[in-house]
Design a protein around this motif. Sequence first.
Motif, short mmCIF file in Angstrom:
data_model
loop_
_atom_site.label_atom_id
_atom_site.label_comp_id
_atom_site.label_asym_id
_atom_site.label_seq_id
_atom_site.Cartn_x
_atom_site.Cartn_y
_atom_site.Cartn_z
N HIS A 8 45.62 46.75 46.76
CA HIS A 8 45.48 45.29 46.68
C HIS A 8 45.80 44.73 48.06
O HIS A 8 46.96 44.47 48.39
N PHE A 9 44.77 44.53 48.88
CA PHE A 9 44.96 44.19 50.29
C PHE A 9 45.76 42.90 50.51
O PHE A 9 46.49 42.77 51.48
N PHE A 10 45.61 41.93 49.62
CA PHE A 10 46.34 40.67 49.74
C PHE A 10 47.36 40.50 48.61
O PHE A 10 47.83 39.40 48.36
N GLY A 11 47.69 41.60 47.94
CA GLY A 11 48.67 41.54 46.86
C GLY A 11 48.10 40.98 45.58
O GLY A 11 46.88 40.83 45.44
N THR A 12 48.98 40.69 44.65
CA THR A 12 48.57 40.11 43.38
C THR A 12 49.33 38.82 43.12
O THR A 12 50.36 38.55 43.76
N ASP A 13 48.84 38.04 42.16
CA ASP A 13 49.49 36.76 41.88
C ASP A 13 50.49 36.88 40.74
O ASP A 13 50.84 38.00 40.32
N ASN A 14 50.95 35.75 40.23
CA ASN A 14 51.98 35.75 39.20
C ASN A 14 51.49 36.26 37.85
O ASN A 14 52.27 36.47 36.93
N PHE A 15 50.18 36.47 37.71
CA PHE A 15 49.63 37.06 36.50
C PHE A 15 49.16 38.49 36.73
O PHE A 15 48.56 39.10 35.84
N GLY A 16 49.40 39.02 37.91
CA GLY A 16 48.99 40.37 38.24
C GLY A 16 47.52 40.48 38.60
O GLY A 16 46.96 41.58 38.64
N ARG A 17 46.87 39.35 38.89
CA ARG A 17 45.46 39.36 39.26
C ARG A 17 45.32 39.64 40.76
O ARG A 17 46.14 39.20 41.56
N ASP A 18 44.28 40.36 41.13
CA ASP A 18 44.05 40.72 42.52
C ASP A 18 43.67 39.47 43.33
O ASP A 18 42.66 38.81 43.03
N ILE A 19 44.44 39.17 44.36
CA ILE A 19 44.22 37.94 45.14
C ILE A 19 42.93 38.01 45.94
O ILE A 19 42.19 37.02 46.03
N ASN A 21 39.76 37.62 36.99
CA ASN A 21 40.57 36.99 35.93
C ASN A 21 41.37 37.99 35.10
O ASN A 21 42.06 37.61 34.16
N LYS A 22 41.28 39.28 35.44
CA LYS A 22 41.99 40.30 34.67
C LYS A 22 43.48 40.28 35.03
O LYS A 22 43.86 40.43 36.18
N MET A 23 44.33 40.12 34.01
CA MET A 23 45.77 40.06 34.21
C MET A 23 46.41 41.43 33.99
O MET A 23 45.93 42.22 33.18
N ASN A 24 47.50 41.68 34.72
CA ASN A 24 48.24 42.93 34.59
C ASN A 24 49.71 42.62 34.82
O ASN A 24 50.16 42.46 35.95
N GLN A 51 39.26 29.65 36.04
CA GLN A 51 38.31 29.71 37.16
C GLN A 51 39.05 29.53 38.48
O GLN A 51 39.94 28.68 38.60
N ALA A 52 38.68 30.32 39.47
CA ALA A 52 39.35 30.27 40.76
C ALA A 52 38.59 29.39 41.74
O ALA A 52 37.36 29.33 41.73
N SER A 53 39.33 28.68 42.58
CA SER A 53 38.79 28.01 43.75
C SER A 53 39.90 28.05 44.79
O SER A 53 41.07 28.32 44.45
N LEU A 54 39.57 27.78 46.04
CA LEU A 54 40.59 27.88 47.08
C LEU A 54 41.72 26.89 46.86
O LEU A 54 42.90 27.23 47.01
N GLY A 55 41.38 25.67 46.49
CA GLY A 55 42.41 24.67 46.21
C GLY A 55 43.24 25.01 44.99
O GLY A 55 44.46 24.83 44.98
N ARG A 56 42.59 25.53 43.95
CA ARG A 56 43.29 25.92 42.73
C ARG A 56 44.29 27.04 43.01
O ARG A 56 45.41 27.03 42.51
N MET A 57 43.88 27.99 43.86
CA MET A 57 44.76 29.11 44.19
C MET A 57 45.98 28.64 44.98
O MET A 57 47.10 29.12 44.78
N LEU A 58 45.77 27.69 45.89
CA LEU A 58 46.91 27.15 46.65
C LEU A 58 47.87 26.41 45.73
O LEU A 58 49.09 26.48 45.91
#
Length: 267
Positions: free
Chosen positions: A53-64, A38-41, A222-229
């Motif tokens: 970051h093997f799968f990159g980061t998201d729109n908040f800079g969190r490690d995917i 949940n750490k943003m950058n 909170q992360a879940s697979l559906g939430r991430m999609l």
Amino acid sequence: MKFRGKTYHFNYILGLLIVSFVFLIVLIGFFYTPYDPNKMNAALKNSPPSLSHFFGTDNFGRDILSRVMKGAGTTYIIAVAIVSIGASLGTAVGALTGYFGGWFDEVLMRLNDVLTSFPSILLALVFVSVFGPGSYNIIFALGIIFIPSYARVIRSEFIVLKERDFVKNAKLMGAGSFRIMFMHILPNTKRVLIPSLLIGFNNAVLAEAGLSYLGLGVQPPQASLGRMLSEAQSYLLDSPWYAIAPGLMIILTVLGFSLISGGLENE
């Protein structure tokens, strides 16, 4: 392929390997993730895959990768809870109706038919819309919706098995109805029950992913697979890696359990 004198289908072995792989990732995620999920950058927003970051980061800079490891665990826990509710209550209903029959069977199975006449996801959407989004609400809603499928499977097995000689012998020895049902008949339903549990887990993972994708399941941060999609859909063109990891975990999970279930049914 043979193991300890028993022959296993190739698909079964492949399914075990796939499931072992995804569960290893989930198990590690309970104790360790490369970064705080949940750490943003802001400096790393939508960064492509790299050595750090093997799968990159998201729109908040969190490690995917970290969020997938943690989010998959959330999805699987929810799926297990859903199947536990559906299977336990469904097994009880199926056992009672299949063993006793009569008016009791007619009443419960008609209620079962009413519940199955509506699309399961639609019922879940209605329930969650009324009581609000959240993990506990979708566990309860989907758990109740999963009851009819298990009730039908167990009922069919009980109708056949209650006429077998081992049941008649148990009655002659003075065993009570509930002892016969749950100590003698139920263990002999594992041939169909175990594959049903595996398929149910698959369906629960997909249902949770669908509801979380719509914003009715797991809530941020909170992360879940559906939430991430769901979070990744706005960035598919600019940052396609955002959706790859959670999507791949869902695909591998469903594929793995489907192969294992198919292999067990062919035994």
